[in-house]
Scaffold this motif. Sequence first.
Motif, PDB file in Angstrom:
ATOM      1  N   ALA A 232      -9.833 -16.997   2.633  1.00 60.22           N
ATOM      2  CA  ALA A 232      -8.881 -18.091   2.409  1.00 60.22           C
ATOM      3  C   ALA A 232      -7.496 -17.724   2.933  1.00 60.22           C
ATOM      4  O   ALA A 232      -6.807 -18.542   3.570  1.00 60.22           O
ATOM      5  CB  ALA A 232      -8.815 -18.442   0.924  1.00 60.22           C
ATOM      6  N   GLY A 233      -7.077 -16.489   2.677  1.00 61.60           N
ATOM      7  CA  GLY A 233      -5.766 -16.066   3.154  1.00 61.60           C
ATOM      8  C   GLY A 233      -5.663 -16.100   4.671  1.00 61.60           C
ATOM      9  O   GLY A 233      -4.640 -16.518   5.230  1.00 61.60           O
ATOM     10  N   ALA A 234      -6.733 -15.678   5.332  1.00 60.91           N
ATOM     11  CA  ALA A 234      -6.728 -15.706   6.794  1.00 60.91           C
ATOM     12  C   ALA A 234      -6.669 -17.143   7.308  1.00 60.91           C
ATOM     13  O   ALA A 234      -5.991 -17.435   8.306  1.00 60.91           O
ATOM     14  CB  ALA A 234      -7.972 -15.008   7.330  1.00 60.91           C
ATOM     15  N   PHE A 235      -7.367 -18.051   6.627  1.00 60.52           N
ATOM     16  CA  PHE A 235      -7.371 -19.455   7.040  1.00 60.52           C
ATOM     17  C   PHE A 235      -5.955 -20.018   7.033  1.00 60.52           C
ATOM     18  O   PHE A 235      -5.515 -20.649   8.010  1.00 60.52           O
ATOM     19  CB  PHE A 235      -8.280 -20.253   6.113  1.00 60.52           C
ATOM     20  CG  PHE A 235      -8.340 -21.718   6.422  1.00 60.52           C
ATOM     21  CD1 PHE A 235      -9.259 -22.228   7.325  1.00 60.52           C
ATOM     22  CD2 PHE A 235      -7.458 -22.611   5.820  1.00 60.52           C
ATOM     23  CE1 PHE A 235      -9.298 -23.578   7.612  1.00 60.52           C
ATOM     24  CE2 PHE A 235      -7.496 -23.961   6.096  1.00 60.52           C
ATOM     25  CZ  PHE A 235      -8.430 -24.444   7.004  1.00 60.52           C
ATOM     26  N   TYR A 236      -5.228 -19.785   5.956  1.00 64.29           N
ATOM     27  CA  TYR A 236      -3.877 -20.344   5.854  1.00 64.29           C
ATOM     28  C   TYR A 236      -2.901 -19.596   6.764  1.00 64.29           C
ATOM     29  O   TYR A 236      -1.917 -20.171   7.229  1.00 64.29           O
ATOM     30  CB  TYR A 236      -3.415 -20.308   4.399  1.00 64.29           C
ATOM     31  CG  TYR A 236      -4.333 -21.097   3.496  1.00 64.29           C
ATOM     32  CD1 TYR A 236      -4.544 -22.454   3.710  1.00 64.29           C
ATOM     33  CD2 TYR A 236      -5.023 -20.485   2.450  1.00 64.29           C
ATOM     34  CE1 TYR A 236      -5.410 -23.176   2.909  1.00 64.29           C
ATOM     35  CE2 TYR A 236      -5.890 -21.203   1.645  1.00 64.29           C
ATOM     36  CZ  TYR A 236      -6.083 -22.549   1.881  1.00 64.29           C
ATOM     37  OH  TYR A 236      -6.950 -23.268   1.096  1.00 64.29           O
ATOM     38  N   ALA A 237      -3.183 -18.320   7.046  1.00 67.33           N
ATOM     39  CA  ALA A 237      -2.339 -17.590   7.991  1.00 67.33           C
ATOM     40  C   ALA A 237      -2.505 -18.145   9.404  1.00 67.33           C
ATOM     41  O   ALA A 237      -1.534 -18.225  10.173  1.00 67.33           O
ATOM     42  CB  ALA A 237      -2.687 -16.103   7.961  1.00 67.33           C
ATOM     43  N   PHE A 238      -3.730 -18.542   9.742  1.00 69.03           N
ATOM     44  CA  PHE A 238      -3.968 -19.126  11.065  1.00 69.03           C
ATOM     45  C   PHE A 238      -3.225 -20.451  11.228  1.00 69.03           C
ATOM     46  O   PHE A 238      -2.840 -20.824  12.337  1.00 69.03           O
ATOM     47  CB  PHE A 238      -5.469 -19.348  11.288  1.00 69.03           C
ATOM     48  CG  PHE A 238      -6.237 -18.067  11.510  1.00 69.03           C
ATOM     49  CD1 PHE A 238      -5.673 -17.012  12.199  1.00 69.03           C
ATOM     50  CD2 PHE A 238      -7.530 -17.935  11.025  1.00 69.03           C
ATOM     51  CE1 PHE A 238      -6.389 -15.837  12.407  1.00 69.03           C
ATOM     52  CE2 PHE A 238      -8.243 -16.772  11.231  1.00 69.03           C
ATOM     53  CZ  PHE A 238      -7.668 -15.708  11.921  1.00 69.03           C
ATOM     54  N   LEU A 239      -3.033 -21.167  10.133  1.00 64.46           N
ATOM     55  CA  LEU A 239      -2.287 -22.420  10.208  1.00 64.46           C
ATOM     56  C   LEU A 239      -0.840 -22.194  10.649  1.00 64.46           C
ATOM     57  O   LEU A 239      -0.211 -23.083  11.235  1.00 64.46           O
ATOM     58  CB  LEU A 239      -2.292 -23.118   8.846  1.00 64.46           C
ATOM     59  CG  LEU A 239      -3.608 -23.796   8.427  1.00 64.46           C
ATOM     60  CD1 LEU A 239      -3.512 -24.271   6.988  1.00 64.46           C
ATOM     61  CD2 LEU A 239      -3.927 -24.959   9.344  1.00 64.46           C
ATOM     62  N   LEU A 240      -0.315 -21.010  10.365  1.00 62.43           N
ATOM     63  CA  LEU A 240       1.069 -20.680  10.709  1.00 62.43           C
ATOM     64  C   LEU A 240       1.163 -19.864  11.994  1.00 62.43           C
ATOM     65  O   LEU A 240       2.245 -19.370  12.328  1.00 62.43           O
ATOM     66  CB  LEU A 240       1.715 -19.891   9.562  1.00 62.43           C
ATOM     67  CG  LEU A 240       1.679 -20.544   8.177  1.00 62.43           C
ATOM     68  CD1 LEU A 240       2.261 -19.609   7.132  1.00 62.43           C
ATOM     69  CD2 LEU A 240       2.426 -21.873   8.192  1.00 62.43           C
ATOM     70  N   ASP A 241       0.053 -19.715  12.700  1.00 60.91           N
ATOM     71  CA  ASP A 241       0.034 -18.863  13.891  1.00 60.91           C
ATOM     72  C   ASP A 241       0.979 -19.417  14.958  1.00 60.91           C
ATOM     73  O   ASP A 241       1.078 -20.637  15.156  1.00 60.91           O
ATOM     74  CB  ASP A 241      -1.386 -18.787  14.456  1.00 60.91           C
ATOM     75  CG  ASP A 241      -1.576 -17.612  15.395  1.00 60.91           C
ATOM     76  OD1 ASP A 241      -2.056 -16.567  14.954  1.00 60.91           O
ATOM     77  OD2 ASP A 241      -1.223 -17.754  16.589  1.00 60.91           O
ATOM     78  N   PRO A 242       1.679 -18.556  15.677  1.00 62.88           N
ATOM     79  CA  PRO A 242       2.615 -19.045  16.701  1.00 62.88           C
ATOM     80  C   PRO A 242       1.933 -19.591  17.950  1.00 62.88           C
ATOM     81  O   PRO A 242       2.589 -20.268  18.749  1.00 62.88           O
ATOM     82  CB  PRO A 242       3.435 -17.787  17.042  1.00 62.88           C
ATOM     83  CG  PRO A 242       2.556 -16.632  16.681  1.00 62.88           C
ATOM     84  CD  PRO A 242       1.770 -17.092  15.498  1.00 62.88           C
ATOM     85  N   VAL A 243       0.630 -19.328  18.111  1.00 65.51           N
ATOM     86  CA  VAL A 243      -0.094 -19.789  19.297  1.00 65.51           C
ATOM     87  C   VAL A 243      -0.827 -21.090  18.964  1.00 65.51           C
ATOM     88  O   VAL A 243      -1.587 -21.159  17.992  1.00 65.51           O
ATOM     89  CB  VAL A 243      -1.090 -18.721  19.793  1.00 65.51           C
ATOM     90  CG1 VAL A 243      -1.843 -19.217  21.017  1.00 65.51           C
ATOM     91  CG2 VAL A 243      -0.347 -17.431  20.124  1.00 65.51           C
ATOM     92  N   ALA A 244      -0.591 -22.112  19.772  1.00 64.77           N
ATOM     93  CA  ALA A 244      -1.158 -23.436  19.492  1.00 64.77           C
ATOM     94  C   ALA A 244      -2.679 -23.415  19.512  1.00 64.77           C
ATOM     95  O   ALA A 244      -3.329 -24.097  18.704  1.00 64.77           O
ATOM     96  CB  ALA A 244      -0.631 -24.442  20.522  1.00 64.77           C
ATOM     97  N   GLU A 245      -3.295 -22.646  20.436  1.00 63.46           N
ATOM     98  CA  GLU A 245      -4.757 -22.607  20.526  1.00 63.46           C
ATOM     99  C   GLU A 245      -5.382 -22.102  19.230  1.00 63.46           C
ATOM    100  O   GLU A 245      -6.442 -22.576  18.820  1.00 63.46           O
ATOM    101  CB  GLU A 245      -5.173 -21.714  21.695  1.00 63.46           C
ATOM    102  CG  GLU A 245      -4.829 -22.270  23.070  1.00 63.46           C
ATOM    103  CD  GLU A 245      -5.684 -23.468  23.429  1.00 63.46           C
ATOM    104  OE1 GLU A 245      -6.760 -23.631  22.829  1.00 63.46           O
ATOM    105  OE2 GLU A 245      -5.272 -24.252  24.299  1.00 63.46           O
ATOM    106  N   VAL A 246      -4.741 -21.158  18.578  1.00 62.13           N
ATOM    107  CA  VAL A 246      -5.259 -20.638  17.307  1.00 62.13           C
ATOM    108  C   VAL A 246      -5.162 -21.712  16.230  1.00 62.13           C
ATOM    109  O   VAL A 246      -6.097 -21.905  15.437  1.00 62.13           O
ATOM    110  CB  VAL A 246      -4.491 -19.368  16.894  1.00 62.13           C
ATOM    111  CG1 VAL A 246      -5.005 -18.836  15.555  1.00 62.13           C
ATOM    112  CG2 VAL A 246      -4.621 -18.292  17.966  1.00 62.13           C
ATOM    113  N   ARG A 247      -4.052 -22.416  16.197  1.00 64.79           N
ATOM    114  CA  ARG A 247      -3.911 -23.481  15.198  1.00 64.79           C
ATOM    115  C   ARG A 247      -4.933 -24.588  15.416  1.00 64.79           C
ATOM    116  O   ARG A 247      -5.484 -25.147  14.456  1.00 64.79           O
ATOM    117  CB  ARG A 247      -2.488 -24.052  15.248  1.00 64.79           C
ATOM    118  CG  ARG A 247      -1.389 -23.031  14.942  1.00 64.79           C
ATOM    119  CD  ARG A 247      -0.066 -23.723  14.621  1.00 64.79           C
ATOM    120  NE  ARG A 247       0.408 -24.542  15.729  1.00 64.79           N
ATOM    121  CZ  ARG A 247       1.156 -24.100  16.734  1.00 64.79           C
ATOM    122  NH1 ARG A 247       1.528 -22.820  16.763  1.00 64.79           N
ATOM    123  NH2 ARG A 247       1.563 -24.900  17.703  1.00 64.79           N
TER     124      ARG A 247
END
Length: 690
Positions: free
Chosen positions: A512-527
């Motif tokens: 769950a923590g990784a999921f929400y961290a990906f939402l804040l990722d600086p790279v658009a492709e990751v988001r």
Amino acid sequence: HNNNNMSLRPTYPSHTQEELSTMEALDLLKTQVTRTNALESRLEGLNKLELVATVIGANLVQRDMVPWLLSQFLTTDKSVDEDEILLCLANQLGKLGPFLGNTSNKGTEDDPLAAGSDNKNHAATAFGSVLQLLEHLCGIEETVVRDATVRAVHNLLHYYNSSSSGEDYDVVLINMCKRMVSSDWFPQKVCAAGIFPAILRTISSTSTSTTTSTTDMAGNKGKHHQVRQFLHTLSLDENPLVRRSCAKHLAAFIETCSLGEEYHEDVLPIYRALVSDESDTVRLLAIAATPQMSSYLKTNNPNFYNQEALQVVRGAVSDGSWRVRDAVGKAFGDIVQALAPHVTYLCTLYATLLSDAEAEVRASSVGCLGAVSRVACINNSNSNVNAGTNSNSYAPVAAVLPKLMDDTIMEVRRNLAREVMDVAPDLDRAFVLGTYKSIIEQLLTDEFPEVQLAVLTNLPALAPLLPNTPTLVSSLLSMTSASNWRVRLNCALMLSSLCEYLGERFYLENLAGAFYAFLLDPVAEVRVAVITASTNLAKVCGLTWCNQHLLPNLFKLYKNPGGECYLTRVTILRCAAALIVSNQTATTSSSGEDNAELHDSNGNSGGIATESDAELIDKVLTFLLAGLEDKVANVRMVAARSLGDYIIAEQQSKTSGYMRVLDALNAQVTDDEDEDCKFYCQLAINATAA
């Protein structure tokens, strides 16, 4: 006709516009090629050769254009013409094939000379003249010109196959081959090896379609034998460039021979001479033809099949030149398929290549691991892979693989990862866990992202094995914060698979923590990958689970400091909208079933909206409607597009949520200051009205 001339007309200082407007297309071409000294102008004219031929027709091409070309480029004083001109000429001659066959035997009102036997004579003469000109170009020292000439001969003979006229063109072709093979200058010999496959195919085609008597059949066999003897002569030539050309075109030549009868007495000496040549360049090119030679021998002479092919492969694997071993390593996938009955012995040879001292050889050889594994573990009748154990055939290869995963060269490890991940989904799970498990786990933690990505890209196909690979799962968890964004992207795409096969509890505790961290990722492709993951999570866990565990955290993150960036708010809005999309897709897919309900692992209905589903949809709609009030126009536009997609999908039901969204979009069209926001709102409204 004048319009065609106008499109062909260059600018000539010595001609008036009136003079040029009355000139025929061919006259314009002649003027531009012969009466100007500028290279660019001459090239422009020659490049229009095919266009002019189309304008003037086949008869004028045969009676006028071809003789003119012969007189211009076959004379002694033109033999030193610019290479650019000769290259252009070779390319254009290959396009004249459609104009050199027989035209209609009936004359026309405009061209009464094109009738009867005259037409056949013109076609025969034109065809021979073009061949003569191409033969002349084969003697040019510039390699690019010769290569273009070989291609032109292939193109020309392709049309010759379909234009039988009763003329014995085969004699013309044989005589041309004889002159080129006996030439004192190596360029013609080099080209001869390249055109032999086309000539042999042409003779075989015409003999099949036109010969009927035993005498004619014997005559054509003699012609075939002559062509093969020509290549044999060249394969023993003292010039290595000539032998190299023979080896380069050997595969095509063998494929052409396989169209006919048994000719191994002619073909085998050529193959033997080239694969044992003193030049490693010749040997490596000849070895690339081993799959074709194996298929040919298997069909025409099984007795030689086992002896010749395996002997050549064995010799190539132990060749003193690393370039030859590299060549056989690149071709080993095709070789093992052609020699599949001998896969056990071939796997032993393959293991030798995988252990080669040269890194280039190891990297090339491991690139065929997937093909070898499929033959040894799937197609091999003696394989016992389906029972979950390693096959005896594959054992030598399996013993070498652990050394490759520790190879000091990154390319070797990367190719190993690609091949293992490509073939593993096709093999038995027990076999994969026993043979590839440790390899996959170690390569996933490689120091180079290229190796990690080679594993991650195809890892979803092995998701069912995750419960049996705790080390692999642990590595994935640690890679969610990797510095390389492509690694994080693939980790984000794996979230739903991890949840599906390891359980919802594991997701809540570890992912769950990784999921929400990906939402804040600086790279658009990751988001964007997180949006895909949220859709898959809804399908795997159900909307009830999403309503309880996913949606509240999305709302919280939207309001927290992390949501201060408008890009984060955009991603969260799209994630929430994706949950509605997954519900609409599930409902649509089951709408045609009578009295049938699809349930997920939590007991949620996949096709019938439950009370919890309705609650989630209402929350998401409220969330998206609030997004219409955002201070940033980009956020409002995303909210408008998501709401528009919802009402377009729900316009048949006309639910209360549908009407609430429609009213909000109408108000937004009036009140919003941003034109893009208004556009998407109006687009959705118009779609529902239609």
